[in-house]
Write a protein that holds these residues in place. Structure first.
Motif, short mmCIF file in Angstrom:
data_model
loop_
_atom_site.label_atom_id
_atom_site.label_comp_id
_atom_site.label_asym_id
_atom_site.label_seq_id
_atom_site.Cartn_x
_atom_site.Cartn_y
_atom_site.Cartn_z
N HIS A 172 1.00 -1.09 0.15
CA HIS A 172 0.16 -0.20 -0.19
C HIS A 172 1.04 1.35 0.08
N LEU A 173 0.43 2.15 -0.69
CA LEU A 173 1.48 3.47 -1.08
C LEU A 173 1.44 4.38 0.26
N LYS A 174 0.35 4.27 1.21
CA LYS A 174 0.18 5.18 2.26
C LYS A 174 0.35 4.32 3.62
N HIS A 175 -0.37 3.32 3.72
CA HIS A 175 -0.32 2.46 4.95
C HIS A 175 0.53 1.51 5.42
N ARG B 96 2.00 -11.83 4.00
CA ARG B 96 0.23 -12.15 3.76
C ARG B 96 -0.36 -11.38 4.76
N ARG B 97 -0.03 -11.65 6.14
CA ARG B 97 -0.70 -11.01 7.12
C ARG B 97 -0.71 -9.64 7.53
N GLU B 98 0.46 -9.18 7.28
CA GLU B 98 0.56 -7.66 7.15
C GLU B 98 -0.26 -7.08 6.08
N THR B 99 -0.26 -7.65 4.90
CA THR B 99 -1.01 -6.93 3.81
C THR B 99 -2.72 -7.31 4.07
N ASP B 100 -2.87 -8.19 4.88
CA ASP B 100 -4.33 -8.44 5.13
C ASP B 100 -4.73 -7.61 5.95
N ALA B 101 -3.76 -7.21 7.13
CA ALA B 101 -4.27 -6.17 8.05
C ALA B 101 -4.53 -4.59 7.44
N VAL B 102 -3.67 -4.33 6.58
CA VAL B 102 -3.74 -3.11 5.81
C VAL B 102 -5.07 -3.16 4.93
N TRP B 103 -5.24 -4.21 4.43
CA TRP B 103 -6.59 -4.47 3.67
C TRP B 103 -7.53 -4.13 4.56
N ALA C 217 -5.56 3.14 16.28
CA ALA C 217 -4.81 3.34 17.52
C ALA C 217 -3.53 2.59 17.51
N ALA C 218 -3.55 1.50 16.93
CA ALA C 218 -2.43 0.72 16.88
C ALA C 218 -1.22 1.22 16.26
N GLN C 219 -1.69 2.00 15.01
CA GLN C 219 -0.80 2.52 14.28
C GLN C 219 -0.04 3.78 14.82
N GLN D 184 0.04 -7.21 17.75
CA GLN D 184 -0.01 -8.03 16.70
C GLN D 184 -1.11 -8.96 16.94
N GLN D 185 -1.43 -9.68 18.45
CA GLN D 185 -2.45 -10.51 18.36
C GLN D 185 -3.77 -9.60 18.53
N VAL D 186 -3.91 -8.46 18.92
CA VAL D 186 -5.15 -7.63 18.74
C VAL D 186 -5.59 -7.65 17.07
N ILE D 187 -4.54 -7.25 16.59
CA ILE D 187 -4.93 -7.11 15.03
C ILE D 187 -5.47 -8.32 14.37
N GLN D 188 -4.63 -9.50 14.71
CA GLN D 188 -5.11 -10.73 14.29
C GLN D 188 -6.55 -10.97 14.51
N CYS D 189 -7.04 -10.48 15.82
CA CYS D 189 -8.32 -10.81 16.50
C CYS D 189 -9.39 -10.12 15.67
N ALA D 190 -8.77 -8.79 15.48
CA ALA D 190 -9.76 -7.93 14.85
C ALA D 190 -9.97 -8.24 13.19
N TYR D 191 -9.18 -8.82 12.60
CA TYR D 191 -9.16 -9.41 11.45
C TYR D 191 -10.13 -10.69 11.29
#
Length: 646
Positions: free
Chosen positions: A50-53, A293-300, A547-549, A620-627
């Motif tokens: 992603h160009l910005k995130h 893959r996981r980081e791109t999923d989080a940005v997605w 908030a995580a970022q 990272q665990q919080v982001i995975q739960c959100a996803y």
């Protein structure tokens, strides 16, 4: 980013305005919809960012900008520029085309099949052609003409080509000439900054000798890119290469379950360490791809309009098949998606620790076993007493051609995952825990079917059949995550690991009550109501991710509470006992993930008894739960949309 890129650029594949993503190795910019197809192709075809995130090394972004602005897209659409192609009916996609099948078919032809690139005249000896192209590349990298080098690479020139007369590689030449962007392009295509020339010097040496100190520092970063990316994924920190620190190895924050260093844990660690360097590198590269893959999923998740894209096939549930790899390696790569955030973190720490050991020259005896067998050994530790034995250890490799998933899935066993604590500090190890249960296996199978089948009616029919079969195999749902309140209670009351392995159910707000007095209901809420609640959930998740970022950890708990309220309201739309097994599976994933999210967010509270909490790992665990919550909500929208349209 330049003003030009911010204002007037268009998607290279469909010409949509204001593309937000880049394909690094293709030198292009793409829109959200086309990016969803690129992601499904795999990093060996297209490396999206992603160009910005997404964090960008400045010179890497500059390389992509330069390629795009200088017409790199014409390399991949060469024959489409011929007026004859219009006469034959061949054309590129446009913004109004459907993602599937129109845009997807065009993008696959363009990048996977290379259907439109300029073809060299056929020659009997292809190796001679590749050698000639590589020599041209070797000569071209001393100039600033990036698109020429990309064209040569697209035709088969080798980035690591060792020139027999010159005694060096293209990266040596680019480094000596101070061509930073050429070095970035070569590195994207696999050039190794640590390669020595005939004089024993590396590209880093030549950059320093030429006074190109920023380039030399960047080449060192590229040399350690794999381990740097793994470390940053876990703890948000990178090594200080300038001062000779080349590894950062995080420690697990939660040591409550790490006191028992079992023989099985020691055996798994020894097996990983005994891999040959080549096989260890393969495993490390596969884990790197899974991190991407996981980081791109989080940005997605943070950037998509889920109310409009929710019915599109945009899910990338596991690493796509790379035809250059063996089937067993592809199977092992897919298994990485089944590790939850905690388990995957421990595997990453394991790899970082062993990478440091190997780099420092402390080899162990090599093993002839391949990476897939090692993953099998690691993942099968502490098999559950209730494990089914009528399924194989590994799923078949999913692909576009594989439509008979029922036959293959009927043979597969539930995956068990690595959960060890190998760190740079005092050596401790987590017990290997039972990870995947019938619900998670069902969710993974659903995602596989969504990838293979474009027709939504067929998807739902097969998914319901799969969910029903898996539900019968495990009538009591187990937890999606290892570190739950219920599991801790079992251990603290002395029930031990065996009790937790048999079954861990969400209690209270995290579960769906199974009331036998309620008759199953086939009625579903309106699509509009479900979409409205999904938008509410998504809005709250985006607030949490922001908030995580911004490292606003004190916002985690209030965000998680709002997400839990939104999830509860969405679950209340559905019958207490849905007739559809697929609906029940999705609701369980939705509510249990929301409860797990609250549990993870509470770890950010200041606790005097746990001063070693790694907030980045918790994040990272919080982001995975959100996803996981977003995925479950998306499934429910897809189901209700289809059922209400019938």
């Amino acid at each position: 980013m330049s003003k030009r890129l911010r204002s007037s650029e268009v998607c290279a594949d469909c010409s949509a305005q204001d593309p937000c993503w880049a394909s690094i190795n293709r030198g292009i910019l793409i829109c959200d919809e086309c990016c969803s197809v690129h992601r499904s192709l795999g990093r060996h075809i297209s490396q999206v960012r992603h160009l910005k995130h997404t964090p960008w090394p400045p010179t890497l972004l500059q390389m992509v900008e330069t390629l795009y602005n200088n017409g790199a897209n014409s390399i991949w659409e060469h024959s489409l520029l011929d007026p004859a192609s219009v006469m034959s009916g061949r054309r590129k996609a446009n913004p109004q085309d459907k993602v599937h099948p129109n845009k997807a078919e065009f993008i696959r032809a363009k990048y996977q099949m290379l259907a439109f690139v300029h073809r060299l005249p056929c020659r009997e000896d292809d190796s001679v052609t590749a050698k000639d192209l590589s020599k041209q590349l070797h000569s071209s990298v001393r100039t600033g003409n990036l698109e020429t080098c990309l064209r040569l690479l697209s035709l088969g020139a080798q980035a690591n080509f060792f020139h027999p007369e010159k005694g060096n590689t293209p990266l040596h030449v680019a480094a000596k000439a101070g061509q930073t962007l050429q070095a970035e392009l070569l590195a994207v295509y696999g050039a190794d900054p640590g390669t020595q020339d005939s004089n024993g010097k590396t590209p880093v040496d030549y950059a320093r000798q030429g006074g190109h100190h920023e380039l030399a520092e960047r080449l060192v970063e590229i040399q350690y890119e794999l381990t740097d990316r793994l470390a940053f994924y876990l703890c948000g920190r990178k090594p200080d290469h300038k001062n000779g620190q080349h590894f950062v190895i995080p420690q697990m924050a939660d040591r409550r379950l790490s006191l028992d260093l079992s023989e099985l844990a020691k055996a798994a660690k020894k097996k990983l360490q005994s891999l040959s360097n080549h096989l260890f590198e393969e495993l490390a590269m596969d884990v790197y791809d899974e991190v991407d893959r996981r980081e791109t999923d989080a940005v997605w998740l943070a950037t998509q309009n889920h109310s409009t894209l929710v019915t599109e096939t945009t899910v990338v549930p596991f690493l796509p098949v790379n035809p250059e790899y063996s089937s067993t390696r592809n199977q092992g790569r897919q298994k990485l998606a089944r590790f939850n955030a905690h388990e995957f973190a421990t595997l990453v720490i394991d790899i970082l620790s062993d990478a440091k050991r190997r780099q420092q020259g402390n080899p162990l005896s090599g093993s002839k076993e391949n990476v897939e067998l090692t993953l099998k050994s690691i993942s099968n530790q502490h098999s559950s007493e209730s494990q089914d034995n009528d399924q194989p250890d590994y799923d078949s490799v999913a692909s576009d051609e594989d439509t008979d998933l029922e036959t293959n899935a009927a043979k597969s066993t539930r995956q068990k995952s690595l959960d060890s604590d190998l760190s740079d500090g005092p050596v401790t190890a987590q017990e290997y825990m039972q990870v995947k249960n019938a619900l998670v296996a069902s969710e993974v199978k659903i995602q596989q079917l969504m990838k293979v089948n474009i027709n939504l009616s067929d998807e739902l029919r097969i998914m319901q059949k799969k969910a029903s079969k898996l539900e019968k195999q495990s009538s009591v749902p187990e937890s999606d995550y290892d570190n739950t309140t219920a599991s801790l209670e079992l251990e603290e009351t002395g029930s031990g690991r065996k009790g937790r392995q048999r079954s861990v159910v969400w209690q209270g707000e995290g579960s769906i009550p199974e009331d036998t007095d309620i008759a199953p209901s086939s009625s579903l809420p309106s699509t509009e109501d479900v979409i409205r609640k999904t938008e509410q959930i998504t809005k709250n998740i985006q607030e949490l991710l922001r908030a995580a970022q911004e490292n606003k950890h004190d916002s985690y708990i209030p965000c998680s509470e709002r997400i839990h309220v939104a999830v509860t309201e969405m679950a209340a739309l559905f019958p207490k006992k849905p007739k559809s097994e697929l609906v029940r599976t999705s609701l369980r994933l939705l509510t249990s993930s929301a409860y797990r999210l609250q549990s993870e967010c509470k770890k950010t509270l200041p606790v005097e008894t746990c001063p070693t909490t790694d907030i980045q790992l918790v994040t990272q665990q919080v982001i995975q739960c959100a996803y996981d919550i977003a995925k479950a909500a998306k499934q429910l929208v897809t189901i209700t949309t289809k059922e209400n349209n019938n």
